[in-house]
Write a protein that holds these residues in place. Structure first.
Motif, PDB file in Angstrom:
ATOM      1  N   LEU A  46       0.841  -1.202   0.000  1.00 58.87           N
ATOM      2  CA  LEU A  46       0.000   0.000   0.000  1.00 58.87           C
ATOM      3  C   LEU A  46       0.878   1.255   0.000  1.00 58.87           C
ATOM      4  O   LEU A  46       0.615   2.222  -0.716  1.00 58.87           O
ATOM      5  N   LYS A  47       1.960   1.218   0.811  1.00 55.09           N
ATOM      6  CA  LYS A  47       2.879   2.361   0.847  1.00 55.09           C
ATOM      7  C   LYS A  47       3.468   2.596  -0.542  1.00 55.09           C
ATOM      8  O   LYS A  47       3.594   3.734  -0.992  1.00 55.09           O
ATOM      9  N   LYS A  48       3.820   1.504  -1.202  1.00 53.06           N
ATOM     10  CA  LYS A  48       4.399   1.631  -2.544  1.00 53.06           C
ATOM     11  C   LYS A  48       3.357   2.147  -3.536  1.00 53.06           C
ATOM     12  O   LYS A  48       3.670   2.968  -4.402  1.00 53.06           O
ATOM     13  N   LEU A  49       2.134   1.661  -3.395  1.00 54.11           N
ATOM     14  CA  LEU A  49       1.068   2.146  -4.288  1.00 54.11           C
ATOM     15  C   LEU A  49       0.856   3.654  -4.071  1.00 54.11           C
ATOM     16  O   LEU A  49       0.729   4.416  -5.036  1.00 54.11           O
ATOM     17  N   ASN A  50       0.826   4.079  -2.799  1.00 52.53           N
ATOM     18  CA  ASN A  50       0.624   5.505  -2.507  1.00 52.53           C
ATOM     19  C   ASN A  50       1.779   6.340  -3.066  1.00 52.53           C
ATOM     20  O   ASN A  50       1.556   7.455  -3.554  1.00 52.53           O
ATOM     21  N   ASN A  51       2.987   5.806  -2.995  1.00 49.74           N
ATOM     22  CA  ASN A  51       4.128   6.520  -3.580  1.00 49.74           C
ATOM     23  C   ASN A  51       3.974   6.652  -5.083  1.00 49.74           C
ATOM     24  O   ASN A  51       4.299   7.681  -5.665  1.00 49.74           O
ATOM     25  N   TRP A  52       3.453   5.589  -5.681  1.00 46.95           N
ATOM     26  CA  TRP A  52       3.231   5.631  -7.139  1.00 46.95           C
ATOM     27  C   TRP A  52       2.161   6.683  -7.481  1.00 46.95           C
ATOM     28  O   TRP A  52       2.344   7.483  -8.412  1.00 46.95           O
ATOM     29  N   ILE A  53       1.070   6.700  -6.716  1.00 48.02           N
ATOM     30  CA  ILE A  53      -0.002   7.680  -6.968  1.00 48.02           C
ATOM     31  C   ILE A  53       0.565   9.099  -6.892  1.00 48.02           C
ATOM     32  O   ILE A  53       0.313   9.946  -7.764  1.00 48.02           O
ATOM     33  N   LYS A  54       1.383   9.351  -5.856  1.00 50.91           N
ATOM     34  CA  LYS A  54       1.965  10.696  -5.701  1.00 50.91           C
ATOM     35  C   LYS A  54       2.932  10.997  -6.844  1.00 50.91           C
ATOM     36  O   LYS A  54       2.923  12.107  -7.391  1.00 50.91           O
ATOM     37  N   SER A  55       3.735  10.006  -7.233  1.00 51.12           N
ATOM     38  CA  SER A  55       4.675  10.211  -8.355  1.00 51.12           C
ATOM     39  C   SER A  55       3.924  10.585  -9.623  1.00 51.12           C
ATOM     40  O   SER A  55       4.338  11.489 -10.356  1.00 51.12           O
ATOM     41  N   LYS A 279      -1.339   3.700 -18.913  1.00 53.04           N
ATOM     42  CA  LYS A 279      -0.212   4.333 -19.595  1.00 53.04           C
ATOM     43  C   LYS A 279       1.047   3.486 -19.360  1.00 53.04           C
ATOM     44  O   LYS A 279       1.411   3.256 -18.195  1.00 53.04           O
ATOM     45  N   PRO A 280       1.680   3.033 -20.435  1.00 57.68           N
ATOM     46  CA  PRO A 280       2.803   2.090 -20.288  1.00 57.68           C
ATOM     47  C   PRO A 280       3.902   2.589 -19.340  1.00 57.68           C
ATOM     48  O   PRO A 280       4.410   1.814 -18.532  1.00 57.68           O
ATOM     49  N   ASP A 281       4.247   3.877 -19.417  1.00 60.96           N
ATOM     50  CA  ASP A 281       5.328   4.386 -18.553  1.00 60.96           C
ATOM     51  C   ASP A 281       4.955   4.285 -17.078  1.00 60.96           C
ATOM     52  O   ASP A 281       5.783   3.946 -16.234  1.00 60.96           O
ATOM     53  N   PHE A 282       3.717   4.616 -16.784  1.00 60.98           N
ATOM     54  CA  PHE A 282       3.277   4.573 -15.385  1.00 60.98           C
ATOM     55  C   PHE A 282       3.120   3.137 -14.893  1.00 60.98           C
ATOM     56  O   PHE A 282       3.394   2.829 -13.732  1.00 60.98           O
ATOM     57  N   LEU A 283       2.696   2.248 -15.789  1.00 58.94           N
ATOM     58  CA  LEU A 283       2.591   0.832 -15.409  1.00 58.94           C
ATOM     59  C   LEU A 283       3.983   0.287 -15.089  1.00 58.94           C
ATOM     60  O   LEU A 283       4.180  -0.423 -14.095  1.00 58.94           O
ATOM     61  N   GLU A 284       4.939   0.683 -15.917  1.00 57.96           N
ATOM     62  CA  GLU A 284       6.322   0.252 -15.715  1.00 57.96           C
ATOM     63  C   GLU A 284       6.840   0.766 -14.356  1.00 57.96           C
ATOM     64  O   GLU A 284       7.480   0.041 -13.593  1.00 57.96           O
ATOM     65  N   LEU A 285       6.505   2.026 -14.056  1.00 55.29           N
ATOM     66  CA  LEU A 285       6.925   2.604 -12.766  1.00 55.29           C
ATOM     67  C   LEU A 285       6.288   1.852 -11.598  1.00 55.29           C
ATOM     68  O   LEU A 285       6.924   1.573 -10.580  1.00 55.29           O
ATOM     69  N   LEU A 286       5.015   1.493 -11.754  1.00 59.51           N
ATOM     70  CA  LEU A 286       4.294   0.754 -10.701  1.00 59.51           C
ATOM     71  C   LEU A 286       4.994  -0.586 -10.437  1.00 59.51           C
ATOM     72  O   LEU A 286       5.172  -0.995  -9.288  1.00 59.51           O
ATOM     73  N   ARG A 287       5.415  -1.231 -11.502  1.00 57.95           N
ATOM     74  CA  ARG A 287       6.139  -2.507 -11.369  1.00 57.95           C
ATOM     75  C   ARG A 287       7.483  -2.278 -10.685  1.00 57.95           C
ATOM     76  O   ARG A 287       7.870  -2.999  -9.778  1.00 57.95           O
ATOM     77  N   ARG A 288       8.165  -1.217 -11.144  1.00 55.94           N
ATOM     78  CA  ARG A 288       9.510  -0.950 -10.625  1.00 55.94           C
ATOM     79  C   ARG A 288       9.464  -0.632  -9.137  1.00 55.94           C
ATOM     80  O   ARG A 288      10.324  -1.019  -8.364  1.00 55.94           O
ATOM     81  N   LEU A 289       8.418   0.100  -8.705  1.00 58.42           N
ATOM     82  CA  LEU A 289       8.295   0.441  -7.278  1.00 58.42           C
ATOM     83  C   LEU A 289       7.945  -0.788  -6.451  1.00 58.42           C
ATOM     84  O   LEU A 289       8.052  -0.785  -5.233  1.00 58.42           O
ATOM     85  N   GLY A 290       7.450  -1.822  -7.117  1.00 57.58           N
ATOM     86  CA  GLY A 290       7.152  -3.069  -6.420  1.00 57.58           C
ATOM     87  C   GLY A 290       5.779  -3.086  -5.762  1.00 57.58           C
ATOM     88  O   GLY A 290       5.502  -3.922  -4.907  1.00 57.58           O
ATOM     89  N   ALA A 291       4.891  -2.171  -6.170  1.00 61.29           N
ATOM     90  CA  ALA A 291       3.560  -2.128  -5.553  1.00 61.29           C
ATOM     91  C   ALA A 291       2.758  -3.373  -5.879  1.00 61.29           C
ATOM     92  O   ALA A 291       1.918  -3.810  -5.094  1.00 61.29           O
ATOM     93  N   LEU A 292       3.008  -3.948  -7.052  1.00 59.76           N
ATOM     94  CA  LEU A 292       2.251  -5.127  -7.447  1.00 59.76           C
ATOM     95  C   LEU A 292       3.003  -6.408  -7.138  1.00 59.76           C
ATOM     96  O   LEU A 292       2.506  -7.482  -7.390  1.00 59.76           O
ATOM     97  N   GLY A 293       4.221  -6.253  -6.628  1.00 59.60           N
ATOM     98  CA  GLY A 293       5.085  -7.423  -6.504  1.00 59.60           C
ATOM     99  C   GLY A 293       5.620  -7.718  -7.894  1.00 59.60           C
ATOM    100  O   GLY A 293       5.254  -7.060  -8.866  1.00 59.60           O
ATOM    101  N   ASP A 294       6.486  -8.718  -8.006  1.00 61.13           N
ATOM    102  CA  ASP A 294       7.027  -9.021  -9.336  1.00 61.13           C
ATOM    103  C   ASP A 294       6.715 -10.462  -9.719  1.00 61.13           C
ATOM    104  O   ASP A 294       7.379 -11.079 -10.528  1.00 61.13           O
ATOM    105  N   GLY A 295       5.673 -11.009  -9.072  1.00 62.79           N
ATOM    106  CA  GLY A 295       5.310 -12.388  -9.352  1.00 62.79           C
ATOM    107  C   GLY A 295       6.150 -13.359  -8.523  1.00 62.79           C
ATOM    108  O   GLY A 295       5.863 -14.529  -8.420  1.00 62.79           O
TER     109      GLY A 295
END
Ligand code: SAM
Length: 327
Positions: A46-55, A279-295
């Motif tokens: 959740l913290k990572k998701l919130n960081n992504w939202i702010k970014s 948006k591909p760039d933002f999806l990539e950032l979401l993955r990179r921040l680890g909000a979704l985990g990496d599988g």
């Protein structure tokens, strides 16, 4: 010193101050976590998701060289995001002394056990103060105007009284240039009230949070009560334990209009996430921040309970009226 205007006024004033202190003490007391402690948090995704939202909010509304006012900046968790946006100047204000100290340390590159990072490229001024009480146009007369004002997960602390809610908006309005953006995140009042109506009593929540409304705000009495000072206690595991106040959005919007703001958009965080993930760039950032985990099993992913907490929040963007003198 002005004499108190009757007992009621005096009492309201005193309790408002003591609540503001409670909020400040709560955030001041939260110590800096080590990287290991942070990763072990039950709400890490959740913290990572919130960081992504702010970014995303920052990247969508900031231009290179912008002067930024960060209201309730906390420990400076967004400094890196502003650095990536290549801003030209930063002023951060927070009521919690402990947080401003941490923010100053972070800005100065003090590692505090974390990885050493390069110095920030923009000059900054960090101030401890109550953004909803003090006339910031006086304090920041030499720093204004700002191109962008950000208030992340904190504007609701101004809704304890109408005076404070107005001071927050008056401050931002006085300091932003025409055409400047006021961006933020805050609890979504519609979701909180809906959940309260569905709850058995005055409390609801899940494994990572709970919300408890004060007795006087049982759902039936809501309609007749003032839109300011609707208090509840919010507990979020490993993050928050504070008195907070409902911000009814339609009232916020019309109050903001009084202070020369027009609404660009306001959305529940779920909707914002779904929209921006396309948006591909933002999806990539979401993955990179680890909000979704990496599988990867070790890293896990956002739990349904964390995702429900995201639903309690909204993002908003307001624009200061008037012709921008920037091209
Ligand atoms: N904006 C930061 C972020 O997103 O990481 C911090 C968010 S934290 C949930 C809320 C912050 O609001 C705390 O740092 C708290 O001290 C600050 N705050 C609460 N009331 C305030 C006030 N009246 N004036 C300034 N800061 C305030």
């Amino acid at each position: 010193h002005d004499p108190p205007q009757g007992d009621g006024q005096f009492l309201e004033d005193e309790s408002t101050k003591s609540y503001a202190r409670k909020v400040a003490d709560h955030y001041s007391a939260r110590s800096n976590q080590t990287l290991e402690e942070r990763e072990a948090s039950p709400i890490i995704h959740l913290k990572k998701l919130n960081n992504w939202i702010k970014s995303v909010l920052i990247q969508l509304h900031t231009r290179r060289g912008d002067a930024v006012l960060d209201l309730a900046c906390g420990k400076g968790g967004d400094l890196i995001k502003w650095d990536k946006a290549k801003i030209g100047y930063y002023v951060g204000i927070d009521i919690a002394e402990g947080s401003i100290k941490d923010c100053r340390r972070r800005y100065n590159g003090d590692t505090d056990g974390h990885q050493r990072r390069k110095k920030f490229t923009f000059p900054a001024r960090l101030i401890c103060g109550d953004c909803y009480e003090v006339r910031l146009d006086k304090v920041l007369a030499d720093d204004a105007p700002f191109d962008i004002c950000s208030c992340q997960f904190a504007l609701h602390y101004s809704w304890s009284t109408e005076t404070r809610a107005r001071k927050a908006l008056a401050n931002v309005s006085a300091l932003l240039r025409p055409g400047g953006f006021f961006i933020g995140t805050m609890p979504d009042a519609n979701v909180l009230i809906k959940k309260l109506r569905e709850a058995e009593g005055l409390t609801f929540g899940n494994s990572v949070y709970w919300v408890r409304f004060d007795e006087e705000f049982s759902s039936k009495k809501f309609k007749s009560s003032s839109p300011f000072g609707i208090k509840y206690t919010f507990h979020l595991e490993d993050a928050v334990d504070c008195p907070e106040w409902i911000v009814p959005f339609h009232i916020f919007k019309s109050l903001a209009e009084e202070y020369d703001f027009e609404l660009v958009f306001a959305k529940n965080s779920h909707e914002f996430v779904h929209e921006q993930m396309k948006k591909p760039d933002f999806l990539e950032l979401l993955r990179r921040l680890g909000a979704l985990g990496d599988g990867n099993q070790d890293q896990g992913t956002l739990s349904p309970d964390e995702w429900e907490v995201a639903y309690l929040y909204m993002t908003f963007v307001l624009r200061k009226r008037g012709q921008s003198d920037k091209t």
